[in-house]
Design a protein around this motif. Structure first.
Motif, PDB file in Angstrom:
ATOM      1  N   PHE A  59     -34.613  57.452   8.539  1.00  0.00           N
ATOM      2  CA  PHE A  59     -34.991  57.006   9.734  1.00  0.00           C
ATOM      3  C   PHE A  59     -33.838  56.679  10.415  1.00  0.00           C
ATOM      4  CE2 PHE A  59     -38.807  56.462   7.241  1.00  0.00           C
ATOM      5  CZ  PHE A  59     -39.730  57.275   8.074  1.00  0.00           C
ATOM      6  N   GLU A  60     -33.266  56.862  11.672  1.00  0.00           N
ATOM      7  CA  GLU A  60     -31.932  56.459  12.277  1.00  0.00           C
ATOM      8  C   GLU A  60     -32.537  55.868  13.732  1.00  0.00           C
ATOM      9  OE1 GLU A  60     -28.814  58.875  10.325  1.00  0.00           O
ATOM     10  OE2 GLU A  60     -29.593  59.803  12.030  1.00  0.00           O
ATOM     11  N   THR A  61     -31.787  54.952  14.158  1.00  0.00           N
ATOM     12  CA  THR A  61     -31.839  54.540  15.459  1.00  0.00           C
ATOM     13  C   THR A  61     -30.224  54.329  16.200  1.00  0.00           C
ATOM     14  OG1 THR A  61     -33.547  53.071  14.988  1.00  0.00           O
ATOM     15  CG2 THR A  61     -32.381  52.730  16.952  1.00  0.00           C
ATOM     16  N   TYR A  62     -30.128  55.107  17.243  1.00  0.00           N
ATOM     17  CA  TYR A  62     -28.960  55.425  17.997  1.00  0.00           C
ATOM     18  C   TYR A  62     -29.095  54.435  19.319  1.00  0.00           C
ATOM     19  CZ  TYR A  62     -27.674  59.063  14.799  1.00  0.00           C
ATOM     20  OH  TYR A  62     -27.378  59.823  13.665  1.00  0.00           O
ATOM     21  N   VAL A  63     -28.049  54.273  19.889  1.00  0.00           N
ATOM     22  CA  VAL A  63     -27.821  53.452  21.016  1.00  0.00           C
ATOM     23  C   VAL A  63     -26.685  54.270  22.122  1.00  0.00           C
ATOM     24  CG1 VAL A  63     -27.306  51.573  22.515  1.00  0.00           C
ATOM     25  CG2 VAL A  63     -28.343  51.294  20.461  1.00  0.00           C
ATOM     26  N   VAL A  64     -27.413  54.792  23.385  1.00  0.00           N
ATOM     27  CA  VAL A  64     -26.594  55.483  24.081  1.00  0.00           C
ATOM     28  C   VAL A  64     -25.303  54.471  24.662  1.00  0.00           C
ATOM     29  CG1 VAL A  64     -26.174  56.901  26.048  1.00  0.00           C
ATOM     30  CG2 VAL A  64     -28.206  56.985  24.755  1.00  0.00           C
ATOM     31  N   GLN A  65     -24.054  54.955  24.468  1.00  0.00           N
ATOM     32  CA  GLN A  65     -22.969  53.960  24.905  1.00  0.00           C
ATOM     33  C   GLN A  65     -22.541  54.286  26.669  1.00  0.00           C
ATOM     34  OE1 GLN A  65     -21.388  51.998  22.598  1.00  0.00           O
ATOM     35  NE2 GLN A  65     -23.348  52.553  21.837  1.00  0.00           N
ATOM     36  N   PRO A  66     -21.859  53.666  26.970  1.00  0.00           N
ATOM     37  CA  PRO A  66     -21.448  54.134  28.535  1.00  0.00           C
ATOM     38  C   PRO A  66     -20.918  55.467  28.696  1.00  0.00           C
ATOM     39  CG  PRO A  66     -20.786  51.579  27.772  1.00  0.00           C
ATOM     40  CD  PRO A  66     -21.093  52.666  26.529  1.00  0.00           C
ATOM     41  N   ASP A  67     -20.111  55.877  27.668  1.00  0.00           N
ATOM     42  CA  ASP A  67     -19.683  57.292  27.876  1.00  0.00           C
ATOM     43  C   ASP A  67     -20.548  58.428  27.389  1.00  0.00           C
ATOM     44  OD1 ASP A  67     -19.606  56.934  25.082  1.00  0.00           O
ATOM     45  OD2 ASP A  67     -17.574  57.413  24.892  1.00  0.00           O
ATOM     46  N   GLY A  68     -21.949  58.207  27.429  1.00  0.00           N
ATOM     47  CA  GLY A  68     -22.725  59.082  26.801  1.00  0.00           C
ATOM     48  C   GLY A  68     -22.822  59.274  25.464  1.00  0.00           C
ATOM     49  N   THR A  69     -21.969  58.914  24.675  1.00  0.00           N
ATOM     50  CA  THR A  69     -22.279  59.182  23.181  1.00  0.00           C
ATOM     51  C   THR A  69     -22.883  58.403  22.577  1.00  0.00           C
ATOM     52  OG1 THR A  69     -20.354  57.692  22.619  1.00  0.00           O
ATOM     53  CG2 THR A  69     -19.811  59.938  23.272  1.00  0.00           C
ATOM     54  N   LEU A  70     -23.426  58.708  21.297  1.00  0.00           N
ATOM     55  CA  LEU A  70     -24.313  58.034  20.397  1.00  0.00           C
ATOM     56  C   LEU A  70     -23.726  57.226  19.459  1.00  0.00           C
ATOM     57  CD1 LEU A  70     -27.089  60.942  20.088  1.00  0.00           C
ATOM     58  CD2 LEU A  70     -27.045  58.939  21.744  1.00  0.00           C
ATOM     59  N   LYS A  71     -24.234  56.097  19.452  1.00  0.00           N
ATOM     60  CA  LYS A  71     -23.752  55.054  18.325  1.00  0.00           C
ATOM     61  C   LYS A  71     -24.809  54.701  17.277  1.00  0.00           C
ATOM     62  CE  LYS A  71     -21.608  50.458  17.143  1.00  0.00           C
ATOM     63  NZ  LYS A  71     -21.271  49.428  17.794  1.00  0.00           N
ATOM     64  N   LEU A  72     -24.698  55.140  15.902  1.00  0.00           N
ATOM     65  CA  LEU A  72     -25.776  54.763  14.851  1.00  0.00           C
ATOM     66  C   LEU A  72     -25.761  53.208  14.911  1.00  0.00           C
ATOM     67  CD1 LEU A  72     -27.616  55.746  12.843  1.00  0.00           C
ATOM     68  CD2 LEU A  72     -25.588  55.906  11.310  1.00  0.00           C
ATOM     69  N   THR A  73     -27.042  52.640  14.949  1.00  0.00           N
ATOM     70  CA  THR A  73     -27.014  51.228  15.016  1.00  0.00           C
ATOM     71  C   THR A  73     -27.940  50.724  13.712  1.00  0.00           C
ATOM     72  OG1 THR A  73     -28.631  51.039  16.245  1.00  0.00           O
ATOM     73  CG2 THR A  73     -26.520  50.550  17.453  1.00  0.00           C
ATOM     74  N   ALA A  74     -28.921  51.666  13.547  1.00  0.00           N
ATOM     75  CA  ALA A  74     -29.817  51.099  12.235  1.00  0.00           C
ATOM     76  C   ALA A  74     -30.000  52.492  11.416  1.00  0.00           C
ATOM     77  CB  ALA A  74     -31.141  50.394  12.961  1.00  0.00           C
ATOM     78  N   GLN A  75     -30.411  52.289   9.941  1.00  0.00           N
ATOM     79  CA  GLN A  75     -30.705  53.550   9.187  1.00  0.00           C
ATOM     80  C   GLN A  75     -31.461  52.917   7.925  1.00  0.00           C
ATOM     81  OE1 GLN A  75     -27.517  55.205   6.998  1.00  0.00           O
ATOM     82  NE2 GLN A  75     -27.865  57.245   8.121  1.00  0.00           N
ATOM     83  N   SER A  76     -32.543  53.583   7.880  1.00  0.00           N
ATOM     84  CA  SER A  76     -33.375  53.248   6.540  1.00  0.00           C
ATOM     85  C   SER A  76     -34.047  54.427   6.099  1.00  0.00           C
ATOM     86  CB  SER A  76     -34.382  52.321   7.333  1.00  0.00           C
ATOM     87  OG  SER A  76     -35.592  52.656   7.911  1.00  0.00           O
ATOM     88  N   THR A  77     -34.646  54.233   4.736  1.00  0.00           N
ATOM     89  CA  THR A  77     -35.274  55.389   4.145  1.00  0.00           C
ATOM     90  C   THR A  77     -36.662  54.960   3.609  1.00  0.00           C
ATOM     91  OG1 THR A  77     -34.309  54.851   2.084  1.00  0.00           O
ATOM     92  CG2 THR A  77     -33.167  56.408   3.404  1.00  0.00           C
ATOM     93  N   GLY A  78     -37.445  56.124   3.402  1.00  0.00           N
ATOM     94  CA  GLY A  78     -38.713  55.774   2.985  1.00  0.00           C
ATOM     95  C   GLY A  78     -39.236  57.098   2.435  1.00  0.00           C
ATOM     96  N   PRO A  79     -40.360  56.981   1.639  1.00  0.00           N
ATOM     97  CA  PRO A  79     -40.833  58.082   1.170  1.00  0.00           C
ATOM     98  C   PRO A  79     -41.670  59.180   2.007  1.00  0.00           C
ATOM     99  CG  PRO A  79     -42.108  56.132   0.237  1.00  0.00           C
ATOM    100  CD  PRO A  79     -40.895  55.567   1.325  1.00  0.00           C
ATOM    101  N   ASP A  80     -41.446  60.402   1.700  1.00  0.00           N
ATOM    102  CA  ASP A  80     -41.817  61.207   2.771  1.00  0.00           C
ATOM    103  C   ASP A  80     -43.508  61.136   2.972  1.00  0.00           C
ATOM    104  OD1 ASP A  80     -41.203  63.099   4.762  1.00  0.00           O
ATOM    105  OD2 ASP A  80     -41.927  65.021   3.329  1.00  0.00           O
ATOM    106  N   PHE A  81     -44.110  61.051   1.864  1.00  0.00           N
ATOM    107  CA  PHE A  81     -45.517  61.072   2.123  1.00  0.00           C
ATOM    108  C   PHE A  81     -46.126  60.005   3.082  1.00  0.00           C
ATOM    109  CE2 PHE A  81     -44.810  58.068  -1.511  1.00  0.00           C
ATOM    110  CZ  PHE A  81     -45.748  57.126  -1.101  1.00  0.00           C
ATOM    111  N   LEU A  82     -45.480  58.950   3.356  1.00  0.00           N
ATOM    112  CA  LEU A  82     -45.790  57.926   4.426  1.00  0.00           C
ATOM    113  C   LEU A  82     -45.742  58.449   5.833  1.00  0.00           C
ATOM    114  CD1 LEU A  82     -44.487  54.625   2.881  1.00  0.00           C
ATOM    115  CD2 LEU A  82     -46.535  55.449   2.672  1.00  0.00           C
ATOM    116  N   TRP A  83     -44.623  59.385   6.044  1.00  0.00           N
ATOM    117  CA  TRP A  83     -44.497  59.912   7.390  1.00  0.00           C
ATOM    118  C   TRP A  83     -45.510  61.021   7.727  1.00  0.00           C
ATOM    119  CZ3 TRP A  83     -41.685  59.088  11.496  1.00  0.00           C
ATOM    120  CH2 TRP A  83     -41.523  60.209  12.158  1.00  0.00           C
ATOM    121  N   GLN A  84     -46.142  60.955   8.588  1.00  0.00           N
ATOM    122  CA  GLN A  84     -47.172  61.939   9.271  1.00  0.00           C
ATOM    123  C   GLN A  84     -47.466  61.926  10.721  1.00  0.00           C
ATOM    124  OE1 GLN A  84     -50.657  62.132   7.086  1.00  0.00           O
ATOM    125  NE2 GLN A  84     -49.535  61.918   5.074  1.00  0.00           N
TER     126      GLN A  84
END
Length: 83
Positions: free
Chosen positions: A58-83
């Motif tokens: 799971f990743e979270t990005y924030v759009v920067q003033p120039d329109g590019t993406l900055k990765l701000t958070a990242q986490s992992t979890g088992p796939d069976f919880l994702w539905q």
């Protein structure tokens, strides 16, 4: 001795996770890719993908003033919880 080893491993893992998250294969910005977003600056963009060993990333990005993406958070979890 067992508790000292566990404490040492815990402290090392806490130190390794500090700082900015790094893009993984499957990330929007992996390999130095520059992704421009059509959204306005400050918007939050979320991304999920299947990572190593069947874990969902799971990743979270924030759009920067120039329109590019900055990765701000990242986490992992088992796939069976994702539905």
């Amino acid at each position: 001795m067992k508790h000292a080893l566990m404490a040492a491993l815990f402290s090392l893992s806490a130190c390794a996770s500090s700082g900015e998250p790094q893009p993984l294969p499957g990330s929007l910005t992996y390999g130095g890719k520059v992704v421009h977003s059509p959204y306005r600056p400050g918007m939050v963009v979320k991304n999920t993908f299947l990572g190593d060993f069947g874990y969902r990333v799971f990743e979270t990005y924030v759009v920067q003033p120039d329109g590019t993406l900055k990765l701000t958070a990242q986490s992992t979890g088992p796939d069976f919880l994702w539905q």
